[in-house]
Design a protein around this motif. Structure first.
Motif, PDB file in Angstrom:
ATOM      1  N   GLU A  76       0.901  -1.360   0.067  1.00  0.00           N
ATOM      2  CA  GLU A  76       0.128   0.044  -0.075  1.00  0.00           C
ATOM      3  C   GLU A  76       0.885   1.293   0.134  1.00  0.00           C
ATOM      4  O   GLU A  76       0.475   2.527  -0.652  1.00  0.00           O
ATOM      5  N   ARG A 113       2.114   1.813  -3.474  1.00  0.00           N
ATOM      6  CA  ARG A 113       1.022   2.126  -4.411  1.00  0.00           C
ATOM      7  C   ARG A 113       0.829   3.628  -4.322  1.00  0.00           C
ATOM      8  O   ARG A 113       0.657   4.302  -5.015  1.00  0.00           O
ATOM      9  N   ARG A 140       1.481   6.633  -6.776  1.00  0.00           N
ATOM     10  CA  ARG A 140       0.216   7.590  -7.084  1.00  0.00           C
ATOM     11  C   ARG A 140       0.732   9.193  -6.838  1.00  0.00           C
ATOM     12  O   ARG A 140       0.348   9.911  -7.548  1.00  0.00           O
TER      13      ARG A 140
END
Length: 101
Positions: free
Chosen positions: A71, A74, A78
């Protein structure tokens, strides 16, 4: 009334009987072989269950750590993508608001 006093005096005069000590049969008060087998079985099962529980908890912690790392990666990707998108419309030769002051 005289009979009641006589009964009371007789009850007070007689001693209370005490039980005579007897030898206790050890086979009746010890668990024996079956007691040992059952106790050992419960102990072994308890140890196996605790070992399995610890293994499952450890596995869950490792999975949670891996999911947290994925996470975080990610979110970092982003953030980089959103920064590149925001910078796409900016002209590097054009002065910004801070430079005009």
């Amino acid at each position: 009334m005289h009979d009641a006093l006589a009964a009371l005096a007789f009850a007070a005069a007689t001693a209370t009987p005490t039980p005579t000590p007897t030898m206790i049969d050890p086979a009746k008060v010890t668990p024996g072989a079956w007691g040992f087998v059952i106790t050992a079985f419960v102990a072994v099962i308890t140890i196996v269950l605790v070992w399995d529980m610890i293994r499952r908890i450890r596995r869950g912690r490792v999975r949670a750590d891996l999911l947290d790392e994925l996470e975080a990666e990610r979110q970092a990707d982003r953030a980089v993508e959103s920064t590149e998108t925001d910078d796409a419309g900016v002209d590097p030769d054009e002065p910004t608001g801070d430079a005009q002051r």
